[in-house]
Structure formats: structure tokens, C-alpha cells
Design a protein around this motif. Structure first.
Motif, PDB file in Angstrom:
ATOM      1  N   VAL A   1     -27.048 -29.031 -29.878  1.00 42.40           N
ATOM      2  CA  VAL A   1     -27.249 -30.467 -30.086  1.00 42.40           C
ATOM      3  C   VAL A   1     -28.740 -30.719 -29.938  1.00 42.40           C
ATOM      4  CG1 VAL A   1     -26.780 -32.792 -29.266  1.00 42.40           C
ATOM      5  CG2 VAL A   1     -24.961 -31.062 -29.212  1.00 42.40           C
ATOM      6  N   VAL A   2     -29.383 -31.048 -31.040  1.00 39.23           N
ATOM      7  CA  VAL A   2     -30.844 -31.174 -31.015  1.00 39.23           C
ATOM      8  C   VAL A   2     -31.284 -32.466 -31.694  1.00 39.23           C
ATOM      9  CG1 VAL A   2     -33.021 -30.129 -31.712  1.00 39.23           C
ATOM     10  CG2 VAL A   2     -31.112 -28.690 -31.036  1.00 39.23           C
ATOM     11  N   HIS A   3     -32.140 -33.172 -31.024  1.00 39.75           N
ATOM     12  CA  HIS A   3     -32.738 -34.382 -31.583  1.00 39.75           C
ATOM     13  C   HIS A   3     -34.078 -34.016 -32.225  1.00 39.75           C
ATOM     14  CE1 HIS A   3     -29.972 -37.354 -29.684  1.00 39.75           C
ATOM     15  NE2 HIS A   3     -29.765 -36.296 -28.906  1.00 39.75           N
ATOM     16  N   TYR A   4     -34.321 -34.529 -33.395  1.00 46.38           N
ATOM     17  CA  TYR A   4     -35.559 -34.317 -34.148  1.00 46.38           C
ATOM     18  C   TYR A   4     -35.810 -32.860 -34.509  1.00 46.38           C
ATOM     19  CZ  TYR A   4     -35.815 -39.068 -32.899  1.00 46.38           C
ATOM     20  OH  TYR A   4     -35.474 -40.370 -32.756  1.00 46.38           O
ATOM     21  N   PRO A   5     -34.902 -32.261 -35.268  1.00 53.58           N
ATOM     22  CA  PRO A   5     -35.124 -30.880 -35.711  1.00 53.58           C
ATOM     23  C   PRO A   5     -36.134 -30.801 -36.848  1.00 53.58           C
ATOM     24  CG  PRO A   5     -33.149 -31.732 -36.729  1.00 53.58           C
ATOM     25  CD  PRO A   5     -33.624 -32.800 -35.768  1.00 53.58           C
ATOM     26  N   TRP A   6     -36.823 -29.684 -36.921  1.00 49.76           N
ATOM     27  CA  TRP A   6     -37.554 -29.340 -38.128  1.00 49.76           C
ATOM     28  C   TRP A   6     -36.521 -28.870 -39.145  1.00 49.76           C
ATOM     29  CZ3 TRP A   6     -43.091 -28.949 -38.668  1.00 49.76           C
ATOM     30  CH2 TRP A   6     -43.802 -29.328 -37.518  1.00 49.76           C
ATOM     31  N   PHE A   7     -36.880 -28.919 -40.415  1.00 53.93           N
ATOM     32  CA  PHE A   7     -35.944 -28.509 -41.465  1.00 53.93           C
ATOM     33  C   PHE A   7     -36.556 -27.397 -42.295  1.00 53.93           C
ATOM     34  CE2 PHE A   7     -34.354 -28.902 -45.860  1.00 53.93           C
ATOM     35  CZ  PHE A   7     -32.989 -28.791 -45.630  1.00 53.93           C
ATOM     36  N   ASN A   8     -35.861 -26.263 -42.345  1.00 50.20           N
ATOM     37  CA  ASN A   8     -36.307 -25.143 -43.169  1.00 50.20           C
ATOM     38  C   ASN A   8     -35.670 -25.255 -44.543  1.00 50.20           C
ATOM     39  OD1 ASN A   8     -37.927 -23.817 -41.270  1.00 50.20           O
ATOM     40  ND2 ASN A   8     -36.173 -22.810 -40.347  1.00 50.20           N
ATOM     41  N   TYR A   9     -36.452 -25.648 -45.534  1.00 50.27           N
ATOM     42  CA  TYR A   9     -35.916 -25.729 -46.896  1.00 50.27           C
ATOM     43  C   TYR A   9     -35.934 -24.343 -47.517  1.00 50.27           C
ATOM     44  CZ  TYR A   9     -35.407 -26.640 -51.839  1.00 50.27           C
ATOM     45  OH  TYR A   9     -34.952 -26.613 -53.137  1.00 50.27           O
TER      46      TYR A   9
END
Length: 322
Positions: free
Chosen positions: A233-241
């Protein structure tokens, strides 16, 4: 859908909540005596009132917009079933009576203060590579920020505050009085229903804790039916496109890492599942829930995903069903 996890604080328009002095349009929403039957397609202040009261009851209508659409229909039927009523989808006198047991004001006054200067409002580029160059995918304007904070469509906020400048510090406006505090219960299990287009949390006793509308998979990326568990459960994840994880990748786009923020593709919250690359997550477009497909995952509004995230733990069972 690959992500990198990083916790960061939410930055929204700061301000002061008050309980009185709402304007004429908003005071109409507060009038508990106005209880017309509401059916799909209905619009207006009574719809806004129903949406706010359902939001507070944790039968989320999604984005509060004053329009009886699909998300509100799902919330109404869920509420009716949970109260042993016939699930007609009509907000009738009997349902209004139950909703109006919540006597808190549906609309409250709110004074706008300055936004955090560390994260000013900036346009978000369309191009993925350009997004990856940013440090924070934040709100583009004050209206978007206020809409997120009060679970409301920016257009509705403008309607509720005629002649008001929603970007002006010191301006007193009227806003929906949505969920006042985080949930206090822990979910024993979560059920994602493809047929109902809902995510539902249950207590160990079997009591329904909350129901949220969701966009669930697509024809090309169907919901992975089965029993899974929460892994993170993580708030403000980075996103790997990663183009290879999408059925229709743009050949011009390379892999990219997108920074956190409310306009990140996964929104402000990621609830990871034991099914690789799958999770329950937020969205930068709350008004698009039920109106566009998901790239395989389970997408809800940022505020609904945050609400659910506070109920689950690592290992919480999640059933994905037809």
C-alpha cells in the motif's frame, strides 16, 4: 502496469473549513426537505445532496457532479441492498429518509488560502517522455485541486459558487462536506466485481464497510479472475511506463519513469496485488471512471483508493470475480 514506490505528501489547495454562511445555491443543497425521486438522468441540487450523503456513508458515487450517472446508480443500488431495500436505483422517499438521518450539513463554507509554493500549478504535458522530465505531476490549476479535495467536478464547484474566483486566496466559497475522517475499521477482505463494477470492503463479521465504483480492465486487458492478496500500500508511487506491458504500445514511446503526483497515471495511491503488474489504484481523471477503459488494473478515484488503502494491510485477501 509497472510502478516504483515512493511515499510523498499530498499537496492540495490549503484552506479553512467552516460550517455556516454557504451561498444561496449551496443552501438549496443543504435543504433536507427537498426530496424528489431521483432516477438515472436526473440533475440538479438534490442529486448533489444525494451524492454527498452517499459519499459520507461510504457508498461512493465517484466524482460529485450533480448528474445521476452510472457511478451514482451503482452507489444507490448498493446502499439499498445494504439496507434491505429493493434495489430499484431510484432515490425515493424511503431512501431519502435513511440518507437524511445524517444531519450534518451537505455543503459548508471554505476559505481559500495560498497553495504550497513548493508545488505550483503547472500544465501537464501529453507526451510521456516530457512527463518523465518533471519532478512532480501535480494539479494544473486551483479548480482541479479543490475538486480533488472535495470529491467534486470543477464545473460543479463553479456552479455552486457563481461569481467566485476559485483561485483567489481569501475567497470564501461553498464546498461539499464529504467524508470527515479516515475509516476506523480494518477490512478482512476486498471483493472486486466485474459485473457490478465495484470494489467492496468487508469486515471479518461480513459487514460491508465501503463500496466504490471502479473501471475494471478492458477487452484487451481483462480482469484476472481469482483470489489474490495485497502486497503493498503506497501513496504517491512513481510509474514505470513499459510499452511491452500494453496491448497497443506506441512504437514512438520508449520506457520512461514518471514522477509522483495526482496526475500520475496511477493517481496518488497504489494497492499492489500478488498478481504481477496488477493493482488497485487512483486516477488523474476522476470523471472518467466508468467512461473509459483501464489498462488491465482496477482504477478508482484518488480519494476512494486512499480510503480503501487505509482499511487494508499487506496480506489482505482480494477476490477478483466476474
Amino acid at each position: 502496469m509497472a510502478i516504483t514506490l515512493l511515499a510523498l505528501p499530498l499537496v492540495v489547495q490549503a484552506g479553512k473549513r467552516e460550517s455556516t454562511e454557504v451561498n444561496g445555491v449551496a443552501s438549496d443543497v443543504n435543504d433536507a426537505s427537498k426530496t424528489p425521486n431521483l432516477a438515472p438522468g436526473a440533475t440538479g441540487n438534490s442529486v448533489v445532496r444525494a451524492q454527498i450523503l452517499l459519499d459520507r456513508a461510504r457508498f461512493s458515487p465517484g466524482e460529485i457532479d450533480g448528474i445521476y450517472g452510472e457511478s451514482l446508480a451503482i452507489a444507490v443500488k448498493g446502499y439499498q441492498k445494504s439496507h434491505d431495500m429493493k434495489a430499484t436505483g431510484i432515490v425515493d422517499a424511503g431512501m431519502w429518509k435513511l440518507l437524511n438521518r445524517d444531519t450534518g450539513s451537505a455543503m459548508i463554507a471554505y476559505t481559500i488560502l495560498k497553495a504550497d509554493p513548493k508545488h505550483p500549478f503547472l500544465p501537464v504535458p501529453e507526451d510521456t517522455l516530457e512527463k518523465s522530465k518533471m519532478k512532480w505531476l501535480g494539479f494544473e490549476n486551483a479548480e482541479e485541486s479543490l475538486g480533488e479535495r472535495f470529491h467534486a467536478a470543477p464545473k460543479l464547484l463553479a456552479h455552486l459558487n457563481p461569481g467566485k474566483d476559485l483561485a483567489l486566496p481569501g475567497e470564501k466559497i461553498s464546498v461539499p462536506n464529504v467524508r470527515p475522517e479516515p475509516p476506523r475499521s480494518v477490512a478482512a477482505r476486498v471483493v472486486v466485481s466485474k459485473a457490478n463494477r465495484t470494489v467492496t470492503a468487508f469486515a471479518a463479521s461480513g459487514k460491508l464497510l465501503a463500496q466504490y465504483p471502479a473501471t475494471i480492465g478492458s477487452a484487451h486487458d481483462p480482469l484476472p479472475i481469482g483470489k489474490w492478496n495485497v502486497t503493498s500500500v503506497v501513496h504517491y508511487p512513481w510509474f514505470n511506463y513499459d510499452p511491452e506491458l500494453f496491448w497497443n504500445p506506441d512504437p514512438k514511446k520508449a520506457k520512461a519513469v514518471l514522477p509522483p503526483g495526482p496526475n500520475n497515471p496511477t493517481g496518488t495511491v497504489w494497492i499492489g496485488l500478488t498478481k504481477e503488474h496488477y493493482g488497485i489504484h487512483g486516477t488523474p481523471e476522476p470523471g472518467a471512471i466508468h467512461h473509459s477503459e483501464s489498462a488491465g488494473c482496477i482504477r478508482m478515484t484518488n480519494w476512494d483508493t486512499d480510503d480503501l488503502a487505509r482499511m487494508v494491510r499487506r496480506g489482505t485477501p482480494v477476490l477478483l470475480e466476474e
